[in-house]
Design an enzyme around this catalytic site. Structure first.
Site, PDB file in Angstrom:
ATOM      1  N   THR A 142      -0.091   1.068   6.607  1.00 53.22           N
ATOM      2  CA  THR A 142       0.007  -0.089   5.712  1.00 53.22           C
ATOM      3  C   THR A 142       0.202  -1.339   6.546  1.00 53.22           C
ATOM      4  OG1 THR A 142       1.332  -1.202   4.022  1.00 53.22           O
ATOM      5  CG2 THR A 142       2.485   0.382   5.415  1.00 53.22           C
ATOM      6  N   GLY A 143      -0.374  -2.435   6.083  1.00 54.15           N
ATOM      7  CA  GLY A 143      -0.194  -3.676   6.831  1.00 54.15           C
ATOM      8  C   GLY A 143      -1.441  -4.541   6.766  1.00 54.15           C
TER       9      GLY A 143
ATOM     10  N   THR B 189       0.829  -1.209   0.000  1.00 54.34           N
ATOM     11  CA  THR B 189       0.000   0.000   0.000  1.00 54.34           C
ATOM     12  C   THR B 189       0.861   1.256   0.000  1.00 54.34           C
ATOM     13  OG1 THR B 189      -1.822  -1.074   1.116  1.00 54.34           O
ATOM     14  CG2 THR B 189      -1.596   1.280   1.506  1.00 54.34           C
TER      15      THR B 189
HETATM   16  N1  ASP Z   1      -3.501  -2.394   4.420  1.00 51.65           N
HETATM   17  C1  ASP Z   1      -3.791  -2.935   3.124  1.00 51.65           C
HETATM   18  C2  ASP Z   1      -5.063  -3.721   3.196  1.00 51.65           C
HETATM   19  O1  ASP Z   1      -5.244  -4.452   4.138  1.00 51.65           O
HETATM   20  C3  ASP Z   1      -2.712  -3.802   2.577  1.00 51.65           C
HETATM   21  C4  ASP Z   1      -1.368  -3.167   2.522  1.00 51.65           C
HETATM   22  O2  ASP Z   1      -1.022  -2.362   3.377  1.00 51.65           O
HETATM   23  O3  ASP Z   1      -0.625  -3.468   1.582  1.00 51.65           O
HETATM   24  O4  ASP Z   1      -5.850  -3.654   2.293  1.00 51.65           O
END
Ligand code: ASP
Length: 329
Positions: free
Chosen positions: A248-249, A197
């Site tokens: 992000t996560g 993300t």
């Molecule tokens: N947080 C994002 C999600 O769960 C994924 C990511 O951070 O890459 O959609």
């Protein structure tokens, strides 16, 4: 002697604020960006790949910073930075978005204005080249905060946004990740070990904060799954009275802990500094529910905090005191 000391001290205290006010220093501007967190180690990345990531992060960081430097708003700065990361095939947003279980890219994004607490978001869009632009349109031209799927694309069409065919988002690397995930019957990028993300937070000359986050979500996601990125308070938040945050996560954990808002609340109600609030949220609150990932945060003094509990996080920070850095591990 004591009296002299006291007099001197009060004289110093009396001139200190005046000295700061008349120094003629232009107000602080600063910006931070991220391109996702996860299992990113030196050994897992070739020097060529690393150079490519760094180059795109630097372009996004500098584009956002230039907006601020020329007197632009933090909203324009975060939009400019995120748009560049969406156009890069390297990150899990826009062009480089991951595939869902059906082999389709479904994109989520959100933006928030710290001055007014206005916000806009889109979820599950399939034909929008720059979801962050659409999120901003939702904020500025609709009475709503979050639009999803076909309705969001109808709104885009009504506002003259050009739709792109689905194959615009097809990249071979993401397709292989999907096949890998499907064959192992894995559901998420967490299990593949990578979140990509993108996001940005900024402080402009007027002292206004903004945050933006954009994503393709998680590889192999199903059933119209929506993550934290378009959820105000979870993956994105901005309030001039506290801070701006982009996350992000593992999205489900960020939603359950309302993590971006948690940081804002720790600053606003507990009086924690930005660094302490971010650390506590990521290594305390998020970690306690088994979540993984990271945040970038910024406050009105231009302080930047970057915290993650994963091995690495693509990130960058720049401010008017001369800080400029890109980091991965
Ligand atoms: N947080 C994002 C999600 O769960 C994924 C990511 O951070 O890459 O959609």
């Amino acid at each position: 002697m004591q009296r002299l000391k006291a007099l001197l001290l009060s004289a110093i205290l009396a001139v200190a604020p005046a000295a700061a006010d008349t120094s003629g220093v232009t107000p602080m501007i600063s910006i931070a960006i991220h391109g996702g967190a996860g299992v990113i180690t030196r050994s897992s990345m070739s020097p060529e790949d690393e150079a490519a990531y760094r180059a795109d992060l630097a372009r996004a960081l500098d584009a956002g910073y230039e907006v601020l430097q020329s007197g632009g708003s933090s909203l324009d700065a975060v939009t400019a930075a995120v748009r560049i990361l969406e156009d890069s095939p390297l990150f899990n947003a826009g062009r480089g978005a991951v595939f869902n279980h059906e082999g389709v890219n479904e994109l989520d994004a959100s933006i928030m204005d710290g001055r007014t607490l206005r916000a806009g978001a889109v979820a599950g869009v399939r034909h929008i080249r720059n979801p962050i632009d659409l999120a901003r349109l939702v904020m500025e031209r609709s009475p709503h905060v979050l639009l999803s799927g076909e309705g969001a694309e109808e709104f885009a069409l009504e506002h003259g946004v050009e739709l792109v065919p689905r194959n615009y988002f097809h990249t071979e690397r993401r397709w292989q990740q999907l096949e890998q995930a499907r064959s192992g019957d894995k559901y998420s990028a967490a299990e593949i070990g990578y979140f990509g993300t993108v996001g940005a937070v900024a402080l402009d000359r007027e002292g206004n904060l903004a945050a933006a986050t954009s994503t393709g979500g998680m590889t192999n996601k199903r059933w119209g799954r929506v993550g934290d990125s378009p959820i105000i308070g979870a993956g994105n938040y901005a309030d001039n009275n506290s801070c701006a945050v982009s996350a992000t996560g593992s999205g489900e954990h960020f939603i359950r802990t309302v993590l971006a808002h948690e940081i804002s609340a720790l600053v606003k109600y507990r009086g924690l500094g930005l660094e302490d609030a971010s650390r506590q949220a990521v290594h305390g609150t998020l970690q306690a529910v088994g979540g993984e990932g990271g945040v970038i945060a910024i406050d009105r003094a231009g302080n930047i905090a970057i915290q993650f509990n994963s091995e690495g996080m693509f990130r960058g920070a720049r401010d008017s005191k001369g800080r400029r850095e890109i980091a991965i591990y």
